[in-house]
Design a protein around this motif. Structure first.
Motif, PDB file in Angstrom:
ATOM      1  N   PHE A  62       4.977  -4.106   6.827  1.00  0.00           N
ATOM      2  CA  PHE A  62       3.901  -4.909   6.863  1.00  0.00           C
ATOM      3  C   PHE A  62       3.059  -4.698   8.721  1.00  0.00           C
ATOM      4  O   PHE A  62       1.892  -5.090   7.993  1.00  0.00           O
ATOM      5  N   ASP A 117      11.296  -2.584  -1.981  1.00  0.00           N
ATOM      6  CA  ASP A 117      11.109  -3.433  -1.120  1.00  0.00           C
ATOM      7  C   ASP A 117      10.212  -3.951  -2.107  1.00  0.00           C
ATOM      8  O   ASP A 117       9.490  -4.663  -2.262  1.00  0.00           O
ATOM      9  N   GLN A 120       8.223  -6.995  -0.855  1.00  0.00           N
ATOM     10  CA  GLN A 120       6.618  -7.362  -0.512  1.00  0.00           C
ATOM     11  C   GLN A 120       5.701  -5.616  -1.103  1.00  0.00           C
ATOM     12  O   GLN A 120       5.153  -5.387  -1.066  1.00  0.00           O
ATOM     13  N   GLU A 123       1.986  -6.872  -1.710  1.00  0.00           N
ATOM     14  CA  GLU A 123       2.028  -6.617  -0.271  1.00  0.00           C
ATOM     15  C   GLU A 123       0.827  -5.171  -0.251  1.00  0.00           C
ATOM     16  O   GLU A 123       0.272  -4.381  -0.177  1.00  0.00           O
TER      17      GLU A 123
END
Length: 141
Positions: A62, A117, A120, A123
């Motif tokens: 993140f 993942d 995510q 992103e």
């Protein structure tokens, strides 16, 4: 609180992943509050702990993708305070301290994480394409 917990911790390689995951004071939010220099210094410890599956609270992905997505390019941080500054501008400034080799390691980490993942993945792909890939290829400086 954060400064006290990391005071004297000058060897990131020696940090226990359990300490990293809970700092500061059990909240597990250090990556959100580090100075740019501290973020750069300790990031490798967080990435390695994450690759080893030893982080529950922290999410280095993140912190390495936020603001670097297509949405982040146009999303302003706080227009009343910062005018036209976008999250992309903000993160670009924060990550400008990374050298080419460090950016290359971040790309490798993100590529590894994108395989495991699914949540995510978009992103990660956008952050690599929009920022990290070029940063990893830029001349050291």
């Amino acid at each position: 609180m954060l400064e006290q917990e990391f005071k004297g911790k000058t060897a990131w390689q020696a940090l226990d992943p359990a300490f990293l995951d809970r700092a500061p004071d059990g909240y597990g939010s250090a990556l959100s509050f580090f100075s740019d220099a501290a973020f750069r210094f300790y990031l490798s410890a967080y990435m390695l702990a994450d690759v080893d599956g030893k982080l529950d609270k922290h999410d280095p992905v993140f912190h390495l993708t936020h603001g670097l997505t297509d949405k982040g390019r146009g999303e302003r941080v706080n227009p009343r305070r910062y005018g036209e500054r976008t999250w992309f501008d903000e993160q670009g400034h924060k990550f400008a301290v990374f050298e080419r080799e460090q950016a290359h390691a971040i790309v490798s980490y993100l590529e590894l994480k994108r395989e495991t993942d699914e949540f995510q993945r978009d992103e990660i792909d956008q952050a690599i394409a929009n920022y990290w890939s070029e940063r990893a290829e830029a001349s050291a400086g």
